[in-house]
Write a protein that holds these residues in place. Sequence first.
Motif, mmCIF file in Angstrom:
data_model
loop_
_atom_site.group_PDB
_atom_site.id
_atom_site.type_symbol
_atom_site.label_atom_id
_atom_site.label_comp_id
_atom_site.label_asym_id
_atom_site.label_seq_id
_atom_site.Cartn_x
_atom_site.Cartn_y
_atom_site.Cartn_z
ATOM 1 N N VAL A 1 78.316 -6.841 120.917
ATOM 2 C CA VAL A 1 77.900 -6.276 119.641
ATOM 3 C C VAL A 1 79.095 -6.322 118.703
ATOM 4 N N ASN A 2 78.868 -6.836 117.504
ATOM 5 C CA ASN A 2 79.996 -7.023 116.597
ATOM 6 C C ASN A 2 79.522 -7.001 115.157
ATOM 7 N N TRP A 3 80.457 -6.798 114.232
ATOM 8 C CA TRP A 3 80.152 -6.868 112.814
ATOM 9 C C TRP A 3 80.334 -8.307 112.334
ATOM 10 N N ASN A 4 79.572 -8.700 111.336
ATOM 11 C CA ASN A 4 79.573 -10.103 110.916
ATOM 12 C C ASN A 4 80.935 -10.586 110.419
ATOM 13 N N GLY A 5 81.644 -9.762 109.660
ATOM 14 C CA GLY A 5 82.951 -10.173 109.161
ATOM 15 C C GLY A 5 83.971 -10.327 110.274
ATOM 16 N N ALA A 6 83.922 -9.419 111.239
ATOM 17 C CA ALA A 6 84.836 -9.507 112.382
ATOM 18 C C ALA A 6 84.548 -10.774 113.181
ATOM 19 N N SER A 7 83.261 -11.109 113.304
ATOM 20 C CA SER A 7 82.880 -12.328 114.004
ATOM 21 C C SER A 7 83.355 -13.567 113.234
ATOM 22 N N PRO B 1 70.924 -3.678 111.900
ATOM 23 C CA PRO B 1 71.289 -2.813 110.771
ATOM 24 C C PRO B 1 72.185 -3.505 109.756
ATOM 25 N N ILE B 2 71.957 -3.188 108.504
ATOM 26 C CA ILE B 2 72.851 -3.590 107.418
ATOM 27 C C ILE B 2 73.650 -2.356 107.017
ATOM 28 N N PHE B 3 74.934 -2.515 106.833
ATOM 29 C CA PHE B 3 75.769 -1.386 106.447
ATOM 30 C C PHE B 3 76.393 -1.636 105.078
ATOM 31 N N MET B 4 76.724 -0.572 104.404
ATOM 32 C CA MET B 4 77.536 -0.624 103.183
ATOM 33 C C MET B 4 78.602 0.448 103.345
ATOM 34 N N ASP B 5 79.846 0.019 103.445
ATOM 35 C CA ASP B 5 80.959 0.970 103.518
ATOM 36 C C ASP B 5 81.425 1.274 102.103
ATOM 37 N N ASN B 6 81.775 2.534 101.869
ATOM 38 C CA ASN B 6 82.018 3.025 100.508
ATOM 39 C C ASN B 6 83.308 3.816 100.418
ATOM 40 N N VAL B 7 83.963 3.706 99.289
ATOM 41 C CA VAL B 7 85.216 4.428 99.061
ATOM 42 C C VAL B 7 84.931 5.718 98.303
ATOM 43 N N ALA B 8 85.439 6.814 98.821
ATOM 44 C CA ALA B 8 85.218 8.118 98.200
ATOM 45 C C ALA B 8 86.514 8.922 98.220
ATOM 46 N N TRP C 1 80.063 -4.759 102.502
ATOM 47 C CA TRP C 1 78.805 -4.582 103.213
ATOM 48 C C TRP C 1 78.540 -5.790 104.101
ATOM 49 N N GLY C 2 77.743 -5.560 105.129
ATOM 50 C CA GLY C 2 77.449 -6.637 106.070
ATOM 51 C C GLY C 2 76.410 -6.204 107.077
ATOM 52 N N SER C 3 76.441 -6.813 108.238
ATOM 53 C CA SER C 3 75.450 -6.522 109.274
ATOM 54 C C SER C 3 76.129 -6.339 110.622
ATOM 55 N N THR C 4 75.383 -5.786 111.552
ATOM 56 C CA THR C 4 75.846 -5.661 112.927
ATOM 57 C C THR C 4 74.915 -6.488 113.800
#
Length: 344
Positions: free
Chosen positions: A224-230, A250-257, A128-131
């Motif tokens: 515009v970028n994601w925090n981890g990529a930055s 926005p804060i995002f949470m990516d999930n495995v399904a 999870w992180g931010s944009t």
Amino acid sequence: MDWKATVAAATLMMLTTASAALAEGELNIYNWGNYTSPELIKKFEEQYKVKVTVTDFDSNDTALAKVRQSGHGFDIVVPSASVVPIWIEEGLLLESRPDQMENFENVDPRWIDVKFDPGRKYTVPWQWGSTGMSVNKSVYSGDPNTSAIFLDPPPELVGKINVVPELGDVLYLTIKYLGGEYCTGDKEILKKVRDKLVEAKPKWLSLDYGAVDGLGRGDVAAGVNWNGASFRQRLLNDKIVYGYPKEGYPIFMDNVAILKDAENVENAKLFLNFIMAPENAALISAFARYANGIKGSEAFMPEDMRTAPEINVPSDLIDKGELMPTCPEDVRNIYTKIWTDLQK
């Protein structure tokens, strides 16, 4: 070694052998590009004797469109929280009950009773992180904590901006910049959003996920970028800074399904349980440079993640972030139309 330790070791050996036998075969993962740790995959393959294939996608829309088609061949997908309810509603995900898996006890309570998957019956945390904004301070020395960077860029950044092509992130930042609330269906606000984006686009160099890697090289100067990529780009170029837009981000949470039509369900379940182990979650974060939602993983992470400004939000900007919600279908349709207009 006492008898208890001997019994425990023997039991563990039997379980490991049984798991390895069970897991022989394949696993096909559909994930965001440059987001899967090769070290993690190698460890899983060696532990369970499984051949893993990872296929990349560049946006939530791309992933959803691909899986809606039959014959995709994937077992696992990694959607963001804002679209997980759509995947569930459309019957695309298997109710794999990760909440009943052995390593579920490691999930941070913050990420268990979530609106997008209450109690975690379908998904487990990935990262999870931010944009926000990435800026090369050698080109622009002003405030990076504003979406004006890409919507009303200063002269020194015009023609040097890349925007990650993620509909939800770009719309969220623009709506907030213009004083609205995400998921609004207000036609007046959305017309302003559409016009602002169309007006700003000629001032960008690209609308491309791959161009993110150009920050470190100096091919692009902001965007515009994601925090981890930055974070990863800063490790290549110490002039790169990450900004948290004061208008809202926005804060995002990516999930495995696991997909409903997965061919390797048991191997997929093993993978979900595997990534909830703290040391394995740490491998994910150490590669992509995002937080992961698994308790105890911090102890296994690189030291530089403890103080990284891309992960530790300034106190005066924490309240400006929001976990991106899932918008009603009619609103999503309007946003898709705006996005389509932007692509022209």
